[in-house]
Design an enzyme around this catalytic site. Structure first.
Site, mmCIF file in Angstrom:
data_model
loop_
_atom_site.group_PDB
_atom_site.id
_atom_site.type_symbol
_atom_site.label_atom_id
_atom_site.label_comp_id
_atom_site.label_asym_id
_atom_site.label_seq_id
_atom_site.Cartn_x
_atom_site.Cartn_y
_atom_site.Cartn_z
ATOM 1 N N GLU A 119 -6.529 8.918 -1.441
ATOM 2 C CA GLU A 119 -6.860 7.593 -0.902
ATOM 3 C C GLU A 119 -6.814 7.711 0.620
ATOM 4 O O GLU A 119 -5.757 7.974 1.198
ATOM 5 C CB GLU A 119 -5.843 6.553 -1.374
ATOM 6 C CG GLU A 119 -6.158 5.169 -0.842
ATOM 7 C CD GLU A 119 -5.104 4.125 -1.211
ATOM 8 O OE1 GLU A 119 -3.905 4.421 -1.137
ATOM 9 O OE2 GLU A 119 -5.517 3.000 -1.557
ATOM 10 N N LYS B 40 10.188 -8.903 1.730
ATOM 11 C CA LYS B 40 10.237 -7.821 2.740
ATOM 12 C C LYS B 40 8.795 -7.431 3.039
ATOM 13 O O LYS B 40 8.194 -6.626 2.342
ATOM 14 C CB LYS B 40 11.018 -6.639 2.169
ATOM 15 C CG LYS B 40 11.701 -5.747 3.194
ATOM 16 C CD LYS B 40 10.810 -5.168 4.263
ATOM 17 C CE LYS B 40 10.039 -3.955 3.794
ATOM 18 N NZ LYS B 40 9.068 -3.470 4.823
ATOM 19 N N PHE C 70 0.876 -3.517 4.503
ATOM 20 C CA PHE C 70 0.341 -4.040 5.765
ATOM 21 C C PHE C 70 -1.051 -4.658 5.622
ATOM 22 O O PHE C 70 -1.465 -5.455 6.448
ATOM 23 C CB PHE C 70 0.292 -2.912 6.820
ATOM 24 C CG PHE C 70 -0.914 -1.998 6.712
ATOM 25 C CD1 PHE C 70 -2.136 -2.369 7.269
ATOM 26 C CD2 PHE C 70 -0.851 -0.790 6.032
ATOM 27 C CE1 PHE C 70 -3.261 -1.544 7.158
ATOM 28 C CE2 PHE C 70 -1.952 0.034 5.917
ATOM 29 C CZ PHE C 70 -3.163 -0.339 6.469
ATOM 30 N N CYS D 72 -7.140 -2.246 -0.919
ATOM 31 C CA CYS D 72 -6.913 -1.483 -2.155
ATOM 32 C C CYS D 72 -8.096 -1.646 -3.100
ATOM 33 O O CYS D 72 -8.224 -0.900 -4.065
ATOM 34 C CB CYS D 72 -5.649 -1.938 -2.842
ATOM 35 S SG CYS D 72 -5.789 -3.587 -3.495
#
Ligand code: NAD
Length: 498
Positions: free
Chosen positions: A383, A174, A150, A282
């Site tokens: 995380e 996808k 996302f 990230c």
């Protein structure tokens, strides 16, 4: 009535009725802005079949024609980049200037793919043996699947799709079900650029769609980006089904600040890289490692900058940080703040309970700063993927490096110093895939490749750039003799080069 977002299969929107749908939120207001269709196994079949039908003609489409389409797509994307950035903001929540940066980096990947003719050149050796020439050809794999997260709904699909297509593959993308609209916008622009039907398909949904691609015998390769547990699952399942897989996972990026660093520069960098996109990157910095004796001063400088950050709706030009993507993610991130307090970390700035003008229903969490964080705390180990920055103290360069190298993640790491020797040593010794020297978010440019080490990437190819072209092709070597085809009769010996 809300908008409906559906699959894009064989060059057009899917016309069927979905058995399952998901809610897509406006994170700044908390309201549902759309429903997205979730694929069942039949839609996976439809999308893969469309890509498979398109493959024979696309693989034989000339490089000149493929390149022209890629240049046309680049021009359309560039002309409509603001529209795409607004779409990203409306579903992800990141501020528009940040979304514009995401789109700018995406365009760089498209520009790289425009060089396909140069990048797909094979090797040629004349007279490898007497009268024998040897050459290599890079050929596409077939139908490939791209599964994206996302947090970069435009850029991550465009890490893979342009290279895959330029190499002659056909694609089923996808995207994340949380912010699915950017993928459709990209597919429509590709169609406008002249991409034939079926070369790029968008399949929306969840695990059903992902598993359908992972297990489908026609799908030859999977490029995945997401969290580490799912990346590991995708890698193991995809390879078990005979596919080539690159699966990029999560991260816990450290930024080491040595005592000789410019502390204002380091504090600016920590705040920018810790709280940009509300920490949902990230490559976000989530741990600042302050090497003695600069910890107290650095924490003061970071806290001071945080107090001036403007949190608000990403559509307002004045906002620097937006909301989190969903209520569920907000609850998860907030629970880490509670856990950090319980574990005894020093909460310097508390972002819980922040009030933002006008949008009480939004998924808001203010920038949060912890000091004196230690490795056994969950805020250090996990995380968090939110606006929670931890400062850990180290008494030496070696101790700081030891922390990073002991961490299971290995995406990026940065060092702030004015000592070239220390920086050189760090880049040599640190066990991560991407290193910044006085640069907090060292995302490689489009003509290098992006990827972490350890639990941040499963597979052996990094994303985009040269490794992307390598991933999306397989090599064939041809040994050929035309002149003097006499071969001296029957000879059962192993062929020697003479
Ligand atoms: P996620 O793992 O929840 O989802 C990623 C994709 O996997 C989505 O398309 C989702 O629909 C699908 N998925 C989710 N659960 C699944 C399951 N059980 N089975 C099969 N498929 C499933 O990740 P996210 O929350 O969308 O994205 C954030 C994560 O992505 C963070 O961990 C972040 O670090 C990581 N990320 C990594 C990179 C990188 O380059 N290493 C880049 C961006 C994001």
């Amino acid at each position: 009535m809300t908008n409906r977002i559906s699959h894009w299969i064989d060059g057009k929107p899917w016309a069927g009725v979905a058995e399952r749908t998901g809610e897509v939120f406006d994170p700044a207001t908390g309201s549902v802005r759309a429903h997205v269709d979730f694929a069942g196994t039949e839609q996976v079949e439809e999308a893969v079949a469309a890509a498979a039908r398109a493959f024979p003609a696309w693989r034989n489409t000339s490089l000149a024609a493929r390149t022209r389409i890629m240049f046309a797509f680049r021009e359309l994307l560039s002309a409509r980049k603001h529209e795409l950035a607004k779409i990203v903001t409306s579903e992800h929540g990141k501020v528009e200037s940040d979304a514009a940066g995401e789109v700018a980096r995406a365009i760089e990947n498209v520009e790289y793919a425009c060089g396909a003719a140069q990048l797909l050149k094979g090797g040629f050796n004349e007279s490898a043996s007497t009268g024998v020439d040897v050459y290599s050809i890079a050929q596409p794999l077939g139908v490939v699947g791209v599964i994206s997260p996302f947090n970069f709904p435009a850029m991550v699909p465009l890490w893979f799709v342009p290279n895959a297509i330029a190499c002659g593959n056909t694609v089923v993308l996808k995207p994340s079900e949380k912010d699915p609209s950017a993928a459709n916008f990209i597919a429509e622009l590709f169609a406008e650029a002249g991409l034939p039907d079926g070369v790029l398909n968008v399949l929306h949904g969840d695990k059903v769609a992902v598993d359908g691609l992972l297990e489908h015998p026609v799908v030859k390769a999977i490029s995945f980006v997401g969290s580490t547990p799912i990346a590991r699952y995708v890698y193991e399942t995809g390879t078990r089904h005979g596919k080539r897989v690159q699966a990029l996972g999560g991260a816990k990026n450290h930024m080491v600040v040595l005592p000789d660093a410019d502390l204002d520069l380091a504090a600016d960098a920590a705040v920018s890289a810790g709280f940009g996109s509300a920490g949902e990157r990230c490559m976000a910095v989530s741990v600042v490692v302050a090497v003695d004796p600069v910890g107290d001063e650095l924490v003061r400088k970071i806290a001071d900058r945080i107090s001036r950050l403007r949190v608000g709706d990403g559509r307002r030009p004045s906002s620097e940080m937006g909301p989190l993507v969903t209520a569920a993610h907000h609850a998860r991130v907030a629970s880490y703040v509670d856990a950090g307090v319980s574990a005894g970390a020093e909460l310097v700035v508390d972002g819980r309970g922040i009030e933002v003008d006008g949008e009480p229903g939004g998924f808001w969490l203010g920038p949060t700063l912890f000091d004196k964080v230690t490795p056994e705390m969950s805020i250090y180990r996990d995380e968090i993927f939110g606006p929670v920055l931890s400062v850990a103290r180290a008494d030496s360069y070696e101790a700081a490096l030891g922390l990073i190298n002991a961490n299971p993640y290995g995406n990026g790491a940065a060092i702030f110093t004015n000592d070239g020797g220390a920086a050189r040593r760090f880049q040599n010794e640190v066990e991560v895939g991407m290193v910044g020297v006085n640069v907090p978010i060292p995302v490689p440019v489009g003509y290098y490749s992006f990827g972490g080490w350890k639990d941040s990437l499963f597979g052996d190819s990094h994303a985009y750039g040269p490794e992307g072209f390598h991933f999306f092709t397989r090599t064939k070597v041809v040994t050929s003799r035309w002149l003097d085809p006499s071969h001296g009769g029957v000879n059962l010996g192993f062929p020697r080069n003479t």
